[in-house]
Structure formats: structure tokens, C-alpha cells
Design an enzyme around this catalytic site. Structure first.
Site, mmCIF file in Angstrom:
data_model
loop_
_atom_site.group_PDB
_atom_site.id
_atom_site.type_symbol
_atom_site.label_atom_id
_atom_site.label_comp_id
_atom_site.label_asym_id
_atom_site.label_seq_id
_atom_site.Cartn_x
_atom_site.Cartn_y
_atom_site.Cartn_z
ATOM 1 N N ARG A 132 -89.681 -49.116 48.931
ATOM 2 C CA ARG A 132 -89.969 -49.371 50.340
ATOM 3 C C ARG A 132 -89.647 -48.100 51.127
ATOM 4 O O ARG A 132 -88.499 -47.663 51.151
ATOM 5 C CB ARG A 132 -89.120 -50.538 50.837
ATOM 6 C CG ARG A 132 -89.193 -50.762 52.332
ATOM 7 C CD ARG A 132 -88.326 -51.953 52.756
ATOM 8 N NE ARG A 132 -88.467 -52.229 54.171
ATOM 9 C CZ ARG A 132 -87.501 -52.026 55.076
ATOM 10 N NH1 ARG A 132 -86.316 -51.572 54.702
ATOM 11 N NH2 ARG A 132 -87.711 -52.295 56.340
ATOM 12 N N GLU B 240 -86.535 -54.232 61.637
ATOM 13 C CA GLU B 240 -85.434 -54.606 62.523
ATOM 14 C C GLU B 240 -85.740 -54.367 64.003
ATOM 15 O O GLU B 240 -85.072 -53.562 64.668
ATOM 16 C CB GLU B 240 -84.159 -53.859 62.136
ATOM 17 C CG GLU B 240 -83.727 -54.106 60.705
ATOM 18 C CD GLU B 240 -82.303 -53.620 60.410
ATOM 19 O OE1 GLU B 240 -81.692 -52.987 61.278
ATOM 20 O OE2 GLU B 240 -81.806 -53.902 59.312
ATOM 21 N N TYR C 202 -76.365 -57.452 55.789
ATOM 22 C CA TYR C 202 -75.215 -56.630 55.394
ATOM 23 C C TYR C 202 -73.876 -57.367 55.490
ATOM 24 O O TYR C 202 -73.039 -57.239 54.614
ATOM 25 C CB TYR C 202 -75.152 -55.357 56.252
ATOM 26 C CG TYR C 202 -76.271 -54.393 55.911
ATOM 27 C CD1 TYR C 202 -76.131 -53.476 54.890
ATOM 28 C CD2 TYR C 202 -77.494 -54.442 56.593
ATOM 29 C CE1 TYR C 202 -77.166 -52.610 54.547
ATOM 30 C CE2 TYR C 202 -78.530 -53.578 56.259
ATOM 31 C CZ TYR C 202 -78.357 -52.669 55.230
ATOM 32 O OH TYR C 202 -79.379 -51.827 54.884
ATOM 33 N N ASN D 196 -83.155 -58.330 56.067
ATOM 34 C CA ASN D 196 -82.106 -57.333 55.897
ATOM 35 C C ASN D 196 -80.778 -57.996 56.201
ATOM 36 O O ASN D 196 -80.618 -58.628 57.244
ATOM 37 C CB ASN D 196 -82.296 -56.158 56.867
ATOM 38 C CG ASN D 196 -83.493 -55.296 56.508
ATOM 39 O OD1 ASN D 196 -84.180 -55.543 55.517
ATOM 40 N ND2 ASN D 196 -83.742 -54.273 57.308
ATOM 41 N N GLU E 200 -83.541 -55.072 52.625
ATOM 42 C CA GLU E 200 -82.381 -54.169 52.660
ATOM 43 C C GLU E 200 -81.112 -54.958 52.421
ATOM 44 O O GLU E 200 -80.913 -56.020 53.007
ATOM 45 C CB GLU E 200 -82.208 -53.498 54.037
ATOM 46 C CG GLU E 200 -83.122 -52.364 54.310
ATOM 47 C CD GLU E 200 -82.865 -51.732 55.685
ATOM 48 O OE1 GLU E 200 -81.699 -51.747 56.167
ATOM 49 O OE2 GLU E 200 -83.831 -51.240 56.253
ATOM 50 N N HIS F 232 -90.124 -47.641 61.522
ATOM 51 C CA HIS F 232 -88.679 -47.725 61.299
ATOM 52 C C HIS F 232 -88.014 -46.828 62.348
ATOM 53 O O HIS F 232 -87.395 -45.818 62.038
ATOM 54 C CB HIS F 232 -88.341 -47.305 59.866
ATOM 55 C CG HIS F 232 -87.002 -47.792 59.377
ATOM 56 N ND1 HIS F 232 -86.836 -48.539 58.224
ATOM 57 C CD2 HIS F 232 -85.757 -47.632 59.870
ATOM 58 C CE1 HIS F 232 -85.553 -48.806 58.040
ATOM 59 N NE2 HIS F 232 -84.875 -48.256 59.018
HETATM 60 C C1 FCB Z 1 -80.271 -51.033 58.854
HETATM 61 C C2 FCB Z 1 -81.390 -50.027 58.983
HETATM 62 C C3 FCB Z 1 -81.357 -48.941 57.950
HETATM 63 C C4 FCB Z 1 -79.948 -48.501 57.626
HETATM 64 C C5 FCB Z 1 -79.067 -49.688 57.329
HETATM 65 C C6 FCB Z 1 -77.659 -49.333 56.944
HETATM 66 O O1 FCB Z 1 -79.986 -51.564 60.097
HETATM 67 O O2 FCB Z 1 -82.644 -50.659 58.910
HETATM 68 O O3 FCB Z 1 -82.166 -47.889 58.390
HETATM 69 O O4 FCB Z 1 -79.460 -47.712 58.649
HETATM 70 O O5 FCB Z 1 -79.057 -50.548 58.414
#
Ligand code: FCB
Length: 460
Positions: A75, A164, A293, A291, A368, A119
Site C-alpha cells: 500500500r 484518515e 493503533y 487503521n 495500517e 495521504h
Molecule cells: C497514521 C498515518 C500514517 C502514520 C501512522 C503512524 O495516522 O496514516 O501516515 O503516520 O499513523
């Protein structure tokens, strides 16, 4: 031992401004991230994407690296100012040439190209004309999408309109922590709508211009909000509305949530929504990119003690939560990454189950997931056990959700390479491959080697 199903796609992700460098070459124009990162005080150490991981000049060897890892999908994002420098009109053939070579190089190595159209690198000229709070930017985006898909649309397997958009709208125009660095709640909400509209207008253009019946998607970043105490229910609802349902609502349901409109009524009159917009925005997509985290723990501020704003986003002058500034974000307990983000793989499973429950027919893809840690190269190796563990746990959580019936089609780790981490510059390393920014030498980290092994063996 968990079996990884044969049709579950495993790959890695990057973004143009974070890795390419070559900021002034072959006719590339400036983007808002060039301007922002060159403005003193905006990024850590004044870092910029001028050189980044020099991927533009190291394309062939980076492609070989992907093949060495055995990636099934890659990607990447297309730099809008590289292929259409001022954000309108004819394409810049030299810039487009780079993406021809990238896509051909992927296909030659049996790697599936997944291209993100946006992006975060808006051509500066479009920002000067009003940026995302300005409706015409959405029309410019749809035109750019049509033109680039006309030239690459015989080979790209999946197109993603936006990455995002929450960050583009609420960090770019709300908090000001991201480019273009404006801090105004009403502008952030207008930007949110015009990003949704840009997505909606681009979807039919992509389908029309492509010649290989690609999958079309959008990628959202989800905030999994948890209650800090028994009075936090409304805070959770508000953050869920502003962070998540502001995009899933219009894109997947064809409507903005009523509570979001009410929560922000003091900030904006929502006149930016016009007849027909929601129909356009809710054009069906083949895949929703997820995405993820970490989580956020929220509560109502008591109005007296200093307000805690630990929302995981770099603090800047403004607020990314228009109309909900009284929500507090608490420091997260437990193991954390170098971003200060807590490690909570269970919340990924919970998020996937929720998305599936609310949108049962919508296929999902993890576009992500990954972690920053302080890596060191010692004797030519990077022993990043913590990152290996992070990826393993989140991949396992994704597979559990799939086992439970969630239609999640694959997992793309963030990131292939260490890179320019936006406001944090080069201070944060997310790669499964280490980049020495002095020499540009790449070193596959232990996590990268293990990832390659999972792909090869199909066992976790
Ligand atoms: C996301 C972004 C990516 C990267 C990660 C850690 O928010 O899409 O570009 O910065 O976080």
C-alpha cells in the site's frame, strides 16, 4: 499456532511524503506538508520530507526489499503535487512515470498494488485557494482521481480515495498540529464534509476510468474510546461521533449522525451540506480500510482542575474536538509504544467486531497497524522484540475477529520503512526495515524477518 488463511492478504504500507524525498524533482510542486514542515516550530527538530527515505531514487532496491520480505501487497500513496503539481489541469508525465515504474515493479514481483490517492499532501495552490474547508477542493480531487486512474487504472488492484480524513480535517484545520496548521473548529467541520464529498465524487470516477475492475475503498482511523469512570458515557459517545461516525455515518449509512450535528451546533450551522451530497458520499465501496493503533480513555472534565488532553495527538494551539472540548483524555495505563500510545490488541478485535455488527456486508482490510520503538542497529541487526510482539498480537486479534465471522481480508503493517512521522519528524521509527538517514542503508529488523516468516509459513 494460528493458521493464516490462504486468502488473507499480508503486506506493508507507506505514504508518499513520508518516504519519497525528491521534493523538487521532475516537476513536483509544493504540498501543504512542504510548507508546514518548513515553518519553524511545526515539526520536531524542524524535520521535513525533503529527502526522507530517498525512496524516489531507490525504487528498484526498495522493490527488491519487498520481494525479499515476500510481501503479498504493498500500500503506497500517490503524491498529488508530484503528478498534478498545482492540483488541477494536465498531469506531469515525469511524476507519473515514477508511479508507472512502481506499479510495474510490484506486478513483476507478484506484489499486489494498493494505491491511496490522498495521504495528506494537498497541493499548496489548493490550500491557498481555501483548502479543504472550501467545497471546490472536493471537485479538484475527483478530477485528479479520474486523471490518474486513467493512466494507472489498468494495473492497480485496489484504489483508496483518502487516508484518515479525520486527521486531515481535525488535525489539519482543528488543532493545527498537522498541515496546513489552521486552528478553527468550523473550518475543521467544513473540511470533514468536503473530504467526505471528495471521496464520494471520486468513487464513480475511479470505477469509470479503471480498466481492470479494481476494488475501491477509503481508509479511516478509528478511535476506540473507553470510559474513565461511570460518568463518562456521554464523553465516549461524543468522541465516537466526532472521530468515527463523522465518516462511517455518511460513507456507509448515507447520513451524518444526529448527535454529531447537535454536539457541534454551537460551532457550525452545517450549511456546507447541500442537496445530493449524502447520496454521492454513500456510493458503495468494496472495502473499508481500518487503521488502528491504540485506545483512548475519556471522561467529563470537572471544569476546575487542569484539563487532561492526552488524546495521542501532538498538542498544538487548537482543538481537534470542536464542540467537545470539555472531554478529558486520560493517560493510558500499561505498556506503551514510543509514541506514548498504549498497546491494546483486544480493542482491535472489539473494533472489527463492532464494524461488522454495524455494517455486516462491508468487507474490511487492516490498512495500517504497527508501532514505534527506539531501535538501534547493533552489529548490523535490529532486535526489536517489542515491535515483533505488537504485530503478532494485533495480527492474532485480527485473525480472531475473522474466525468469529468478521469479513476482514488482510493486514498491512505500518510501515515498510522508517520514515518521516509528520509532526514528530524522524524521531519515531515505525518500520519493519530500519533506515539510516545518513547513509540511507536499509536493515531488515527482527520484526521484518519474522513478518516474512509468517507470510512464508502462513502460521503465526
Ligand atoms: C497514521 C498515518 C500514517 C502514520 C501512522 C503512524 O495516522 O496514516 O501516515 O503516520 O499513523
Amino acid at each position: 499456532m494460528t493458521r493464516i488463511p490462504a486468502d488473507f492478504l499480508l503486506g506493508a504500507a507507506t505514504a508518499a511524503y513520508q518516504i519519497e524525498g525528491a521534493a523538487h524533482e521532475d516537476g513536483r510542486g509544493p504540498s501543504i506538508w512542504d510548507t508546514f514542515s518548513h515553518t519553524p516550530g511545526r515539526t520536531w527538530n524542524g524535520d521535513t520530507g525533503e529527502v526522507a527515505a530517498d525512496h524516489y531514487h531507490r525504487l528498484e532496491s526498495d522493490l527488491d526489499l519487498m520481494a525479499t520480505l515476500g510481501l503479498e501487497a504493498y500500500r503506497f500513496s500517490i503524491s498529488w503535487p508530484r503528478v498534478q503539481p498545482g492540483g488541477s489541469g494536465d498531469l506531469n508525465d515525469l511524476g507519473v512515470g515514477f508511479y508507472h515504474r512502481l506499479v510495474d515493479g510490484l506486478l513483476a514481483r507478484g506484489i499486489r498494488p494498493i494505491a491511496t490517492l490522498y495521504h495528506w499532501d494537498l497541493p499548496q495552490e489548493l490550500e491557498d485557494a481555501g483548502g479543504w474547508p472550501h467545497r471546490d477542493t472536493a471537485a479538484r480531487f475527483a478530477e485528479y482521481a479520474a486523471r490518474i486512474v486513467e493512466v494507472l487504472g489498468d494495473r492497480v488492484a485496489m484504489w483508496t480515495t483518502l487516508n484518515e480524513p479525520w486527521c486531515s480535517a481535525f488535525l489539519g484545520y482543528g488543532s493545527g498540529g498537522h498541515a496546513p496548521g489552521r486552528a478553527n473548529g468550523a473550518s475543521a467541520l467544513a473540511a470533514m464534509h468536503h473530504l467526505n464529498l471528495a471521496h464520494g465524487w471520486a468513487v464513480p470516477e475511479i470505477r469509470r476510468a479503471a480498466r481492470n475492475a479494481p476494488e475501491v475503498s477509503a481508509t479511516l482511523n478509528f478511535h476506540v474510546a473507553r470510559a474513565f469512570d461511570e460518568n463518562a458515557e456521554d464523553a465516549v459517545r461524543r468522541i465516537d461521533a466526532l472521530a468515527n461516525r463523522s465518516f462511517t455515518g455518511p460513507i456507509l449509512n448515507g447520513d451524518y449522525p444526529d448527535d454529531l450535528i447537535l454536539d457541534t451546533a454551537g460551532v457550525s450551522d452545517w450549511q456546507f451540506v447541500r442537496a445530493g451530497d449524502l447520496d454521492a458520499i454513500s456510493a458503495p465501496i468494496d472495502v473499508l480500510g481500518v487503521n488502528y493503533y491504540s485506545t483512548a480513555t475519556v471522561s467529563e472534565w470537572d471544569g476546575r482542575s487542569p484539563r487532561i488532553g492526552n488524546d495521542g495527538h501532538k498538542a498544538a494551539g487548537g482543538s481537534p474536538w470542536p464542540g467537545s472540548e470539555h472531554v478529558e483524555f486520560h493517560p493510558q495505563p500499561g505498556p506503551q509504544t514510543d509514541m506514548g500510545w498504549n498497546i491494546a490488541p483486544d480493542a482491535l478485535e472489539e473494533l472489527l467486531r463492532r464494524l461488522h455488527r454495524e455494517h455486516p456486508d462491508q468487507p474490511l482490510l487492516i490498512t495500517e497497524n504497527g508501532a514505534a520503538f527506539r531501535d538501534e542497529v547493533v552489529d548490523g541487526a535490529v532486535h526489536d522484540g517489542a515491535r515483533r510482539e505488537y504485530i503478532e498480537e494485533h495480527l492474532a486479534a485480527t485473525l480472531r475477529a475473522r474466525e468469529a465471522g468478521v469479513d476482514v481480508r488482510g493486514y498491512l503493517v505500518w510501515s515498510l520503512l522508517d520514515n518521516f512521522e509528520w509532526g514528530y519528524g524522524y524521531a519515531k521509527r515505525f518500520g519493519i526495515v530500519h533506515v539510516d538517514y545518513e547513509s540511507q542503508v536499509r536493515t531488515i529488523k527482527d520484526s521484518g524477518a519474522r513478518y516474512a516468516e509468517w507470510i512464508r509459513s502462513r502460521e503465526l
